[in-house]
Motif scaffolding. Sequence first.
Motif, mmCIF file in Angstrom:
data_model
loop_
_atom_site.group_PDB
_atom_site.id
_atom_site.type_symbol
_atom_site.label_atom_id
_atom_site.label_comp_id
_atom_site.label_asym_id
_atom_site.label_seq_id
_atom_site.Cartn_x
_atom_site.Cartn_y
_atom_site.Cartn_z
ATOM 1 N N GLY A 184 44.077 43.596 33.443
ATOM 2 C CA GLY A 184 44.299 44.408 34.638
ATOM 3 C C GLY A 184 45.048 45.675 34.305
ATOM 4 N N VAL A 200 52.872 39.451 36.705
ATOM 5 C CA VAL A 200 51.783 40.416 36.881
ATOM 6 C C VAL A 200 51.888 41.074 38.253
ATOM 7 N N GLU A 204 45.345 41.396 36.058
ATOM 8 C CA GLU A 204 45.395 40.062 35.462
ATOM 9 C C GLU A 204 45.677 40.195 33.978
ATOM 10 N N MET A 215 45.418 32.225 32.172
ATOM 11 C CA MET A 215 45.133 33.428 32.943
ATOM 12 C C MET A 215 46.180 33.556 34.049
ATOM 13 N N VAL A 216 46.772 34.762 34.162
ATOM 14 C CA VAL A 216 47.810 34.999 35.155
ATOM 15 C C VAL A 216 47.391 36.184 36.014
ATOM 16 N N LYS A 217 47.195 35.947 37.298
ATOM 17 C CA LYS A 217 46.742 36.979 38.223
ATOM 18 C C LYS A 217 47.929 37.673 38.888
ATOM 19 N N ARG A 220 51.527 36.378 40.376
ATOM 20 C CA ARG A 220 51.859 35.148 39.654
ATOM 21 C C ARG A 220 52.583 35.498 38.363
#
Length: 317
Positions: A184, A200, A204, A215-217, A220
């Motif tokens: 991202g 984040v 992402e 995976m961290v959006k 989060r």
Amino acid sequence: MVDPNRADAIAWAVRVADPDFSDWEGLARWLDGDAERSDAYLRATVMIDDAVAMLSSGTVAEPAEILETDAEILPFERPVRRWRLWAMAGATALAAGISGILLLAPEREVRSIRVIDSVAGKTRHVVLGDGSHVELAGGTRLSFDPLHPRQVTLARGRAVFTVRHDDAEPFSVDAGGYRIVDVGTAFEVVQTAGKTDVAVAEGEVMVRSDARPVMVKAGRGVLLQAGSAPRLFDVAPSSIGQWRKAQMTYRSASLALIASDLSAALGHPVAVGAGLEARRFTGSLLVSTVRNRPEELGDALDVKVTEIGDGWTLSAR
């Protein structure tokens, strides 16, 4: 309009490129003689590098991108070989082209690691050569190879990355044995002894380690510790990197997070007493007021502020 400093700037750039150059005081005097000369000299060095790259590889190098910003700009250093410049036909001829440069064999390819340190209690804003922005909290150390500015290492401290996204060449941060890869645009990494936090704000990221990637959006975060499974948690995007601001604003933020931000903003450790880490706070804190009148921090958070050593402890009243 012809730049009156161009010919002299090119002449100095050619002389400095010679490994035997030693007249640094002369160069400094020339630069100090006119405020416009620094820009002319920078353009001349870029032109020389591009000319050498073109002659050595048969291709024309891309021009350097100049960003208009008040941040410290760290230019991209092209992976070209340095050639010894033996002679030139005169500044006027060189200004018209590159035919005045006589080249011998390439000496060596210059590679180095650039280390960026920020002073405790002071933030530092830099723009990497690829256009990505990094804001470092006090006491932070960041390093990278100038030839690969999209691969950086956070040795300690905390930094907020606003990344120029590129699918073909992802931006990555190595911290605490983990690799955080941008998917991202904006995220924060905090590296302390034995622990790495990633939060984040936009887009992402993918966190890689020996285990399965995580995976961290946006909205989060993930806590990473050796010997423990990654622990995901929720975080308000607006609260990420609050330590960069003169006024820090929170919505139901834990005292643990606020203490961490205050540590970065003030330049000394702020700890939370047992049982208070999860207490929540909604409101704003002025860093200058907190620094000068810590008792007002106690009133705002409904805690007792005690000075211990070189830091503060927040405890129950």
